[in-house]
Design an enzyme around this catalytic site. Sequence first.
Site, PDB file in Angstrom:
ATOM      1  N   ARG A 197       0.840  -1.195   0.000  1.00  0.00           N
ATOM      2  CA  ARG A 197       0.000   0.000   0.000  1.00  0.00           C
ATOM      3  C   ARG A 197       0.876   1.247   0.000  1.00  0.00           C
ATOM      4  NH1 ARG A 197      -2.250  -3.667   3.656  1.00  0.00           N
ATOM      5  NH2 ARG A 197      -4.375  -4.338   3.148  1.00  0.00           N
ATOM      6  N   LYS A 222      -2.045  -2.324   7.736  1.00  0.00           N
ATOM      7  CA  LYS A 222      -3.438  -1.915   7.902  1.00  0.00           C
ATOM      8  C   LYS A 222      -4.220  -2.854   8.814  1.00  0.00           C
ATOM      9  CE  LYS A 222      -7.527  -0.628   5.203  1.00  0.00           C
ATOM     10  NZ  LYS A 222      -8.089  -0.495   3.837  1.00  0.00           N
ATOM     11  N   HIS A 301      -3.766 -10.376   3.416  1.00  0.00           N
ATOM     12  CA  HIS A 301      -5.204 -10.616   3.407  1.00  0.00           C
ATOM     13  C   HIS A 301      -5.549 -11.777   4.331  1.00  0.00           C
ATOM     14  CE1 HIS A 301      -7.617  -8.595   0.011  1.00  0.00           C
ATOM     15  NE2 HIS A 301      -6.575  -7.848   0.259  1.00  0.00           N
ATOM     16  N   TYR A 311      -8.152 -15.604  -9.199  1.00  0.00           N
ATOM     17  CA  TYR A 311      -7.878 -16.977  -9.627  1.00  0.00           C
ATOM     18  C   TYR A 311      -9.054 -17.506 -10.460  1.00  0.00           C
ATOM     19  CZ  TYR A 311      -3.991 -17.061  -6.333  1.00  0.00           C
ATOM     20  OH  TYR A 311      -2.819 -16.790  -5.659  1.00  0.00           O
TER      21      TYR A 311
END
Length: 323
Positions: A197, A222, A301, A311
């Site tokens: 990020r 984050k 994630h 995917y």
Amino acid sequence: MATFQKRGKKWRAQVYVEGVRESGTFDTKAQAAAWAVEREAQLSGKKLPDKNMADAFERYRDEVSKGKGGEKWERTRLDAMAKMPIAKRPMATLAPTDIADWRDLRLKSVTPATVLREMNLLRSVIEVSRRDWGWIKSNPLKDVRKPKAPPSRKRRVSDDEIDRLSTALGLHDGLSAATAKQRTGLAFLFALETACRAGEIVGLTWKHVHLKDCYIHLPKTKNGEARDVPLSTRAVEILSVLPRDTATVFDLHPPTRDSLFRKARQAAGLGDLHFHDSRAEAIWRLSKKLDVLELARVIGHKDLKSLLLYYNTSASDLAKRLG
């Protein structure tokens, strides 16, 4: 039942209700007794403390938001919420209709995506107030309908757009870090290689760069957890042209990076391109090299379902792999 003990000139009161023990020190026994009666009623659920939403926003900001990866956004949002009409509502009587009224009012001035983020924060504030502070008996937000989430932005970034933006940022003759504009370009190219990020890139320091082992360490992200990010050959090349005598690797302040990127974007005729689009593009590219668990670890994630979009291999292609 409360117990009282005199200590010098002070009185110490102690209450124990349903496994919760609390104590306080007061000038007189009468004050200690009054506190004990009030606190016992609160802990037993017979009486809730006289707190409103503004009190909850302030305490959550000072105690819970502190140290989070998104602390700045949370504190700013909580301060803004404290000025809204809902802040005056007593927590003991807070109802789903109060939340719904607040939601509808916000939707008149901000996007559904913003309201969704604010509702998630509001849910956390009320839940902590219920579970940890005993300020409310139930969370009324569970009975409030959320606005429909907008489709997530997954804009691809083409090689031609990368070339045009690089030129606008002074990198037409190759990698260079002489100016803030060029370092902004390097930051964007680095994001395309790592899926980091903007804040993670701008905040990166040299002590967390390990070029020999081809990875960087991000101590604060984050989601609140640290992670290590592997570096491609191109990412190592980008870092290698940056001077080592600066406080941060890219030597950019967030407002400067944002301003220079927006100006270059306009000059390149790419008005709809956001810096954050580099992260989505990087995830697309990394998904061709890493499996979903490896990708989740690299980009930080926790929800694997959110990565399945990257995917979308056809059944025909999967059959070819099976042989």
